[in-house]
Motif scaffolding. Structure first.
Motif, PDB file in Angstrom:
ATOM      1  N   LEU A 100       0.160   2.993   0.634  1.00 55.42           N
ATOM      2  CA  LEU A 100      -0.612   2.123   1.516  1.00 55.42           C
ATOM      3  C   LEU A 100       0.170   0.820   1.680  1.00 55.42           C
ATOM      4  CD1 LEU A 100      -4.397   1.506   1.332  1.00 55.42           C
ATOM      5  CD2 LEU A 100      -2.851  -0.434   1.453  1.00 55.42           C
ATOM      6  N   PHE A 101       0.352   0.412   2.935  1.00 58.79           N
ATOM      7  CA  PHE A 101       1.086  -0.813   3.271  1.00 58.79           C
ATOM      8  C   PHE A 101       0.272  -1.682   4.217  1.00 58.79           C
ATOM      9  CE2 PHE A 101       4.679   2.098   2.634  1.00 58.79           C
ATOM     10  CZ  PHE A 101       5.544   1.330   1.892  1.00 58.79           C
ATOM     11  N   ARG A 102       0.620  -2.924   4.280  1.00 53.19           N
ATOM     12  CA  ARG A 102       0.211  -3.857   5.336  1.00 53.19           C
ATOM     13  C   ARG A 102      -1.292  -3.972   5.558  1.00 53.19           C
ATOM     14  NH1 ARG A 102       4.736  -4.934   3.913  1.00 53.19           N
ATOM     15  NH2 ARG A 102       6.543  -4.293   5.097  1.00 53.19           N
ATOM     16  N   LEU A 103      -2.093  -3.853   4.487  1.00 56.33           N
ATOM     17  CA  LEU A 103      -3.528  -4.097   4.638  1.00 56.33           C
ATOM     18  C   LEU A 103      -3.728  -5.583   4.870  1.00 56.33           C
ATOM     19  CD1 LEU A 103      -6.456  -3.121   4.585  1.00 56.33           C
ATOM     20  CD2 LEU A 103      -6.446  -3.541   2.125  1.00 56.33           C
ATOM     21  N   SER A 104      -4.337  -5.900   5.992  1.00 53.90           N
ATOM     22  CA  SER A 104      -4.561  -7.298   6.338  1.00 53.90           C
ATOM     23  C   SER A 104      -5.794  -7.399   7.229  1.00 53.90           C
ATOM     24  CB  SER A 104      -3.340  -7.845   7.080  1.00 53.90           C
ATOM     25  OG  SER A 104      -3.533  -9.192   7.428  1.00 53.90           O
ATOM     26  N   VAL A 105      -6.599  -8.411   6.978  1.00 59.46           N
ATOM     27  CA  VAL A 105      -7.775  -8.692   7.804  1.00 59.46           C
ATOM     28  C   VAL A 105      -7.739 -10.177   8.123  1.00 59.46           C
ATOM     29  CG1 VAL A 105     -10.307  -8.722   7.900  1.00 59.46           C
ATOM     30  CG2 VAL A 105      -9.125  -6.818   6.768  1.00 59.46           C
ATOM     31  N   GLN A 129      -3.876  15.242   4.422  1.00 61.08           N
ATOM     32  CA  GLN A 129      -2.461  15.615   4.332  1.00 61.08           C
ATOM     33  C   GLN A 129      -2.116  16.228   2.979  1.00 61.08           C
ATOM     34  OE1 GLN A 129      -0.329  15.197   7.058  1.00 61.08           O
ATOM     35  NE2 GLN A 129      -2.239  14.679   8.085  1.00 61.08           N
ATOM     36  N   ALA A 130      -3.128  16.483   2.144  1.00 55.75           N
ATOM     37  CA  ALA A 130      -2.987  17.109   0.820  1.00 55.75           C
ATOM     38  C   ALA A 130      -2.133  16.283  -0.148  1.00 55.75           C
ATOM     39  CB  ALA A 130      -2.452  18.528   0.943  1.00 55.75           C
ATOM     40  N   HIS A 131      -2.257  14.972  -0.077  1.00 47.10           N
ATOM     41  CA  HIS A 131      -1.581  14.111  -1.039  1.00 47.10           C
ATOM     42  C   HIS A 131      -2.374  14.091  -2.340  1.00 47.10           C
ATOM     43  CE1 HIS A 131       1.564  12.360   1.498  1.00 47.10           C
ATOM     44  NE2 HIS A 131       0.683  12.432   2.475  1.00 47.10           N
ATOM     45  N   SER A 132      -1.685  13.928  -3.445  1.00 47.82           N
ATOM     46  CA  SER A 132      -2.354  13.860  -4.742  1.00 47.82           C
ATOM     47  C   SER A 132      -2.751  12.431  -5.096  1.00 47.82           C
ATOM     48  CB  SER A 132      -1.453  14.437  -5.838  1.00 47.82           C
ATOM     49  OG  SER A 132      -0.216  13.744  -5.884  1.00 47.82           O
ATOM     50  N   ASP A 133      -2.040  11.445  -4.543  1.00 47.35           N
ATOM     51  CA  ASP A 133      -2.297  10.049  -4.885  1.00 47.35           C
ATOM     52  C   ASP A 133      -2.030   9.145  -3.686  1.00 47.35           C
ATOM     53  OD1 ASP A 133      -2.345  10.552  -7.876  1.00 47.35           O
ATOM     54  OD2 ASP A 133      -0.233  11.015  -7.477  1.00 47.35           O
ATOM     55  N   VAL A 134      -2.728   8.014  -3.679  1.00 47.12           N
ATOM     56  CA  VAL A 134      -2.387   6.901  -2.793  1.00 47.12           C
ATOM     57  C   VAL A 134      -1.944   5.788  -3.723  1.00 47.12           C
ATOM     58  CG1 VAL A 134      -3.229   5.194  -1.136  1.00 47.12           C
ATOM     59  CG2 VAL A 134      -4.013   7.569  -0.982  1.00 47.12           C
ATOM     60  N   VAL A 135      -0.765   5.233  -3.458  1.00 49.85           N
ATOM     61  CA  VAL A 135      -0.212   4.169  -4.295  1.00 49.85           C
ATOM     62  C   VAL A 135      -0.012   2.920  -3.446  1.00 49.85           C
ATOM     63  CG1 VAL A 135       0.901   5.806  -5.873  1.00 49.85           C
ATOM     64  CG2 VAL A 135       2.181   4.910  -3.923  1.00 49.85           C
ATOM     65  N   LEU A 136       0.056   1.776  -4.112  1.00 48.74           N
ATOM     66  CA  LEU A 136       0.292   0.525  -3.402  1.00 48.74           C
ATOM     67  C   LEU A 136       0.775  -0.529  -4.375  1.00 48.74           C
ATOM     68  CD1 LEU A 136      -2.180  -1.761  -4.004  1.00 48.74           C
ATOM     69  CD2 LEU A 136      -3.463   0.045  -2.881  1.00 48.74           C
ATOM     70  N   GLU A 137       1.283  -1.609  -3.809  1.00 47.77           N
ATOM     71  CA  GLU A 137       1.673  -2.791  -4.576  1.00 47.77           C
ATOM     72  C   GLU A 137       1.004  -4.001  -3.949  1.00 47.77           C
ATOM     73  OE1 GLU A 137       5.938  -3.145  -4.424  1.00 47.77           O
ATOM     74  OE2 GLU A 137       6.213  -1.676  -6.017  1.00 47.77           O
ATOM     75  N   THR A 138       0.621  -4.943  -4.785  1.00 51.71           N
ATOM     76  CA  THR A 138       0.091  -6.218  -4.317  1.00 51.71           C
ATOM     77  C   THR A 138       0.430  -7.279  -5.352  1.00 51.71           C
ATOM     78  OG1 THR A 138      -1.832  -7.325  -3.342  1.00 51.71           O
ATOM     79  CG2 THR A 138      -2.229  -6.003  -5.335  1.00 51.71           C
ATOM     80  N   SER A 139       0.318  -8.524  -4.988  1.00 55.76           N
ATOM     81  CA  SER A 139       0.644  -9.582  -5.944  1.00 55.76           C
ATOM     82  C   SER A 139      -0.605 -10.059  -6.667  1.00 55.76           C
ATOM     83  CB  SER A 139       1.326 -10.760  -5.246  1.00 55.76           C
ATOM     84  OG  SER A 139       0.396 -11.462  -4.471  1.00 55.76           O
ATOM     85  N   THR A 140      -0.390 -10.667  -7.806  1.00 62.93           N
ATOM     86  CA  THR A 140      -1.503 -11.151  -8.609  1.00 62.93           C
ATOM     87  C   THR A 140      -2.272 -12.268  -7.916  1.00 62.93           C
ATOM     88  OG1 THR A 140       0.024 -12.613  -9.794  1.00 62.93           O
ATOM     89  CG2 THR A 140      -0.538 -10.520 -10.856  1.00 62.93           C
ATOM     90  N   VAL A 141      -1.651 -12.940  -6.945  1.00 65.62           N
ATOM     91  CA  VAL A 141      -2.352 -14.021  -6.249  1.00 65.62           C
ATOM     92  C   VAL A 141      -3.253 -13.506  -5.128  1.00 65.62           C
ATOM     93  CG1 VAL A 141      -0.654 -15.795  -6.825  1.00 65.62           C
ATOM     94  CG2 VAL A 141      -0.439 -14.511  -4.686  1.00 65.62           C
ATOM     95  N   GLN A 142      -3.193 -12.232  -4.843  1.00 64.44           N
ATOM     96  CA  GLN A 142      -4.067 -11.619  -3.840  1.00 64.44           C
ATOM     97  C   GLN A 142      -5.356 -11.176  -4.518  1.00 64.44           C
ATOM     98  OE1 GLN A 142      -3.361 -11.722  -0.636  1.00 64.44           O
ATOM     99  NE2 GLN A 142      -1.370 -12.632  -1.030  1.00 64.44           N
TER     100      GLN A 142
END
Length: 188
Positions: A100-105, A129-142
């Motif tokens: 998951l990328f670019r989540l923004s509101v 799409q038969a994925h086993s996982d959704v992964v993401l990165e975010t910063s601690t300040v978010q």
């Protein structure tokens, strides 16, 4: 905000050791101001980088790339939120992961469930799409993003510091994973 307040207590506590309440207060306020400035500068850098890379050509980066997608949320004819997803190039053995990328509101539309709806769309896309996982990165300040991901059953799976100054400031990148139940194909 608790994290920032915790960070501001350290210099305040050290200054209190000197016996000066005004010095402790000034040190705490300067620390908070410095952390906010660092957050603002890193956000500006992040947005500028995104606009020069994948967001410069969304069609090429997400819509024409196999297994990738990009969604927008609209209100009154205006785009108020975005999220993107791409398959992970080298997932762990036996896993098929989507990142998951670019989540923004937009700030005017936060607190209305838009981010949660966008994350749910990505999770459904991953299941389809038969994925086993959704992964993401975010910063601690978010803070709100971290709270959202945790509330939606994402598990923190790692953490790293981008640089020594960021690490000294207690700012790090968090890794999250949402494991999806494996879809059972008909006839199996």
């Amino acid at each position: 905000m608790e994290s920032l307040l915790t960070k501001a207590r350290v210099p305040g506590t050290l200054a209190l050791g000197s016996g000066s309440w005004p010095l402790a207060t000034v040190c705490s306020l300067l620390t908070l101001l410095g952390l906010r400035l660092l957050d603002w500068l890193s956000s500006k850098y992040y947005v500028a980088t995104c606009l020069e890379t994948d967001l410069a050509d969304i069609t090429k980066s997400y819509l024409n790339a196999h297994g990738s997608c990009f969604w927008v949320a609209e209100s009154g004819g205006q785009v108020v939120g975005t999220v993107a997803a791409q398959p992970v190039k080298d997932p762990p053995v036996g896993r098929k992961q989507l990142e998951l990328f670019r989540l923004s509101v937009s700030s005017q539309h936060r607190g209305q469930g838009i981010a949660k709806a966008l994350v749910r769309i990505v999770l459904q896309f991953a299941r389809d799409q038969a994925h086993s996982d959704v992964v993401l990165e975010t910063s601690t300040v978010q803070y709100s993003a971290v709270a959202l991901y945790q509330a939606m059953a994402f598990q923190k799976t790692g953490e790293h510091f981008v640089s020594i100054p960021m690490g000294l400031g207690g700012l790090s990148i968090l890794h999250f994973t949402h494991s999806l139940p494996f879809a059972v194909e008909p006839g199996m």
